[in-house]
Design an enzyme around this catalytic site. Structure first.
Site, short mmCIF file in Angstrom:
data_model
loop_
_atom_site.label_atom_id
_atom_site.label_comp_id
_atom_site.label_asym_id
_atom_site.label_seq_id
_atom_site.Cartn_x
_atom_site.Cartn_y
_atom_site.Cartn_z
N CYS A 125 0.43 -1.41 -0.02
CA CYS A 125 -0.13 -0.17 -0.16
C CYS A 125 0.81 1.18 0.11
CB CYS A 125 -0.75 0.11 1.20
SG CYS A 125 -1.44 -1.58 1.39
N ARG B 231 4.84 0.42 -5.95
CA ARG B 231 4.47 -0.60 -4.99
C ARG B 231 3.80 -1.15 -4.53
NH1 ARG B 231 6.95 2.12 -0.18
NH2 ARG B 231 5.08 1.04 1.12
N TRP C 140 -2.87 -2.19 -1.54
CA TRP C 140 -2.53 -4.11 -1.92
C TRP C 140 -3.44 -4.74 -0.45
CZ3 TRP C 140 0.74 -7.77 -0.26
CH2 TRP C 140 1.18 -8.85 -1.70
N ASN D 59 -1.47 0.80 5.79
CA ASN D 59 -0.85 0.25 5.57
C ASN D 59 -0.38 -1.01 7.03
OD1 ASN D 59 1.37 -1.64 3.87
ND2 ASN D 59 2.80 0.59 3.34
N GLY D 60 0.04 -2.62 6.33
CA GLY D 60 -0.30 -3.09 7.62
C GLY D 60 -0.78 -3.77 7.69
N GLU E 87 18.74 -16.49 -11.11
CA GLU E 87 18.36 -14.55 -11.08
C GLU E 87 17.84 -14.50 -12.17
OE1 GLU E 87 17.57 -12.87 -8.51
OE2 GLU E 87 17.37 -10.23 -10.84
N LYS F 131 14.09 -13.56 -12.67
CA LYS F 131 13.53 -12.15 -13.83
C LYS F 131 12.02 -12.93 -15.38
CE LYS F 131 14.60 -9.45 -11.42
NZ LYS F 131 15.01 -9.90 -10.58
N GLU G 251 9.23 -13.82 -13.20
CA GLU G 251 8.36 -12.69 -12.80
C GLU G 251 7.53 -11.54 -13.46
OE1 GLU G 251 10.08 -10.33 -9.93
OE2 GLU G 251 12.13 -10.52 -10.60
N HIS H 79 19.82 -34.89 -11.71
CA HIS H 79 19.08 -35.78 -10.07
C HIS H 79 17.89 -35.44 -10.29
CE1 HIS H 79 22.84 -36.90 -8.88
NE2 HIS H 79 23.54 -35.28 -9.38
N LYS I 118 6.45 -4.27 -4.77
CA LYS I 118 7.89 -3.79 -5.12
C LYS I 118 8.92 -4.44 -3.91
CE LYS I 118 12.03 -2.64 -6.29
NZ LYS I 118 12.48 -2.81 -7.76
C1 AGP Z 1 12.89 -9.03 -7.27
O1 AGP Z 1 13.03 -9.11 -9.02
C2 AGP Z 1 11.71 -8.85 -6.42
N1 AGP Z 1 10.99 -8.19 -6.68
C3 AGP Z 1 12.18 -9.52 -5.17
O2 AGP Z 1 11.55 -10.85 -5.00
C4 AGP Z 1 12.36 -8.84 -4.36
O3 AGP Z 1 13.85 -8.84 -4.12
C5 AGP Z 1 11.99 -9.26 -3.02
O4 AGP Z 1 11.24 -8.31 -2.78
C6 AGP Z 1 13.17 -8.44 -1.72
O5 AGP Z 1 12.77 -7.09 -1.70
P1 AGP Z 1 13.92 -6.22 -0.67
O6 AGP Z 1 15.56 -6.75 -1.10
O7 AGP Z 1 13.50 -4.59 -1.09
O8 AGP Z 1 14.24 -6.70 0.60
#
Ligand code: AGP
Length: 608
Positions: free
Chosen positions: A2, A27, A74, A100-101, A481, A485, A488, A504, A603
């Site tokens: 949020c 966000r 959110w 927010n929370g 990684e 990418k 997501e 395996h 985010k």
């Molecule tokens: C990465 O592309 C994602 N957006 C997600 O995995 C992110 O890295 C993870 O939520 C950790 O966020 P932070 O680095 O703000 O703690």
């Protein structure tokens, strides 16, 4: 997560509130709303969907006020619909609140209030909080908020206003970030600096258990127990244009291409080449004890966790310190063993990830030193760790992390050299690595120049729904990684793993034409990777390889090759990920996906 923006001052609040919400869009949200206070009358407008849907229902009534709240939600409790959208008001219509929370004990509180005759309209925990404040309200909004929050368990960042106390906003935080922008005759409470930077660069950061009251002529900060506190006013580090698109189609594209500059900013002032010394001012207060570290536990989530995995190789390789990497969400609940000499390193771009923050608190509870590797200056994790190193890569707006990942890996490399120099690394060895580090930005530029060629490969495979990413040693975290990418932002299922692990079980997945990405740069396990490539090709897999410039041998085994400049093995993660970022970006764009705001993602995951 949020977004909150609240304003009181001499200007019309609506444009400030709406523009602020737009700066917080990254966000992640699924509904939005505003509450305006005008002539002691409360005007509420809220809507599911994008901010544009909210703008469509604003009118002269909302445009007139100079005091208001706004929110992007959110959904955590209750569907993303009009009733559940914030702001929420109490039954009397006097008090409006944005939150927010998560209020963990909202069910018991709701039952208590219903027994008092309060009727609820939404399914949210937030409405319970505003009704509780109203229940305690006896003419003093701060006091009612304090008393309500004493009954609450959970996390919150809230902003509240009341028709009986016009031109006043009360805000409080526990677990969800809030800052206060200090203007000239105007004040803005917001979830982060992006929402205020257009109006002021002077901000204060609320900490957990703190409240602030803002008026058009001032503000007052206290603890939840009404003890006055003086907060330091800090300067916002980044500029407005840094959070603009800068001519790119997406923030993710902008952030991929600005990685050379971001990495230079991250290195700035930290490489003393003459002395062969890494300079990390943020560790100065614990420098002496870091010479006796016997074990490192790295905790993080998502991409930050992948950076931590690179860190494990770096600390063991360059500093010879036993290191392990834990998912923050697992670490926090497993009663970890933190014996004498063990330190924790937490990695977080936002500095607000709930699981990572909780993991840091758990380690501190065990008496361990906790170091932060964080991008957002003044964020909660940055302020709760004993010491740390900021990334200084600038605000990262795209939900899929790119330049922050490069910043995290760079800082971990610097820390490994910092620790290693205090152990066995010579001045000459350290200087060599630092010179190689200084050359990485230009190497990244040479790779991003291949973007169009990488786009062509993405176009060939954009319709394949299952991919594998394989690598060995330092290239294993890069495989993870690269897979994250792709999945997501393009919603393609992609799995990363150690190349040797494929035999395996996962090799059963290989079918004719299946794209398999190998990170196969020249390193200590190169020959072994070639064998794995042949195993995939024998079963019809189509190989996309990341190779070292000049390695024409690999063309014999691969349908497509992305060449990267050579670098010492410990520094290869900084270059080898670049083509995979671009591959994912182009595949997602070609599939028509919302690259900067992927479905279901936020985010900063400030809820558990
Ligand atoms: C990465 O592309 C994602 N957006 C997600 O995995 C992110 O890295 C993870 O939520 C950790 O966020 P932070 O680095 O703000 O703690």
């Amino acid at each position: 997560m949020c977004g909150i923006v609240a304003y009181v001052g001499y200007r019309k609040a609506q444009p400030i509130l709406i523009e602020g919400l737009k700066r917080l869009e990254y966000r992640g949200y699924d509904s939005a709303g505003v509450a305006m206070l005008r002539d002691s009358k409360l005007v509420i407008r809220k809507s599911p969907g994008r901010i544009s849907a909210l703008e469509a229902i604003l009118d002269d009534e909302t445009a007139a006020g100079t005091c208001g709240l706004s929110h992007t939600r959110w959904a955590t409790h209750g569907a993303p619909n009009q009733v559940n959208a914030h702001p929420h008001t109490d039954s009397t219509g006097r008090i409006a609140l944005v939150h927010n929370g998560i209020i963990e004990n909202y069910v018991s509180l709701k039952t208590y209030l219903q027994q008092k005759g309060i009727e609820f309209r939404s399914d949210t925990d937030t409405e319970v909080l505003v009704q509780l404040i109203s229940h305690h309200y006896q003419g003093n909004l701060e006091e009612a908020v304090r008393r309500a929050l004493q009954d609450v368990r959970g996390t919150y960042g809230i902003a509240v206003l009341c028709t009986e106390e016009p031109d006043k906003i009360v805000a409080a935080r526990k677990g969800s970030p809030l800052i206060v922008g200090i203007g000239d005759g105007e004040y803005i409470v917001a979830s982060d600096a992006a929402a205020v930077i257009q109006h002021t660069t002077q901000v204060i950061h609320l900490s957990d258990g703190e409240m602030v009251t803002i008026w058009s002529d001032g503000f007052r900060t206290t603890t939840l127990d009404n003890v006055p506190i003086t907060k330091e006013v800090s300067e916002i580090e980044f500029s407005l244009e840094e959070i603009e698109l800068g001519g790119h189609e997406h923030f993710m594209s902008k952030e991929i291409f600005e990685q050379p500059d971001a990495l230079q900013n991250c290195l700035r002032g930290r490489l003393d080449l003459t002395e062969g010394r890494v300079v990390l001012g943020g560790l100065a207060n614990v420098s002496r004890e870091l010479s006796h570290v016997r074990r490192i536990i790295i905790t993080a989530c998502g991409t930050a966790w992948h950076a931590g995995l690179v860190g494990e190789y770096l600390f063991e390789d360059l500093a010879r310190i036993p290191t392990e990497v834990e998912y923050a969400s697992e670490f926090r609940y497993r009663n970890p063993i933190m014996e004498e000499g063990t330190i924790q390193i937490v990695i977080s771009q936002s500095g607000e990830t709930a699981d990572t923050l909780a993991a840091a608190r758990e380690a501190r509870e065990k008496g361990a030193r906790v170091l932060g590797v964080v991008n957002a200056v003044g964020s909660t994790i940055a302020r709760e760790t004993d010491a740390g190193v900021y990334l200084h890569v600038g605000p990262e707006i795209g939900v899929a992390s790119t330049k922050a990942y490069i910043g995290q890996v760079t800082v971990l490399t610097l820390m490994a050299l910092y620790f290693g120099r205090r152990r066995h690394l010579s001045q000459a060895e350290t200087s060599d690595y630092m010179r190689e580090l200084s050359a990485i930005p230009e190497k990244i530029r040479r790779i991003t120049a291949q973007s169009d060629a990488i786009k062509e490969v993405a176009d060939l495979f954009k319709g394949r729904e299952n991919w594998l990413y394989l690598g060995r040693g330092y290239n294993y975290p890069t495989a993870l990684e690269g897979a994250l990418k792709l999945k997501e932002i393009s919603y393609i299922h992609a799995e990363g793993m150690p190349a040797a692990e494929m035999k395996h079980g996962p090799i059963a997945l290989i079918t004719e034409g299946m794209p398999v990405v190998f990170i196969a740069t020249r390193n200590s396990q190169y020959e072994k990777v070639i064998s794995n490539i042949e195993e995939v090709r024998a079963r019809g897999g189509q190989v996309i390889a990341v190779a070292t410039e000049g390695d024409h041998e690999l063309k014999r085994y691969s349908e497509h090759v992305f060449y990267v400049p050579d670098a010492p093995e410990p520094l290869q993660p900084l270059v080898n990920i670049i083509p995979l970022q671009l591959l994912a970006y182009h595949a997602a764009v070609l599939r028509g996906c919302n690259v900067d705001k992927p479905r279901n993602l936020a985010k900063s995951v400030t809820v558990e």
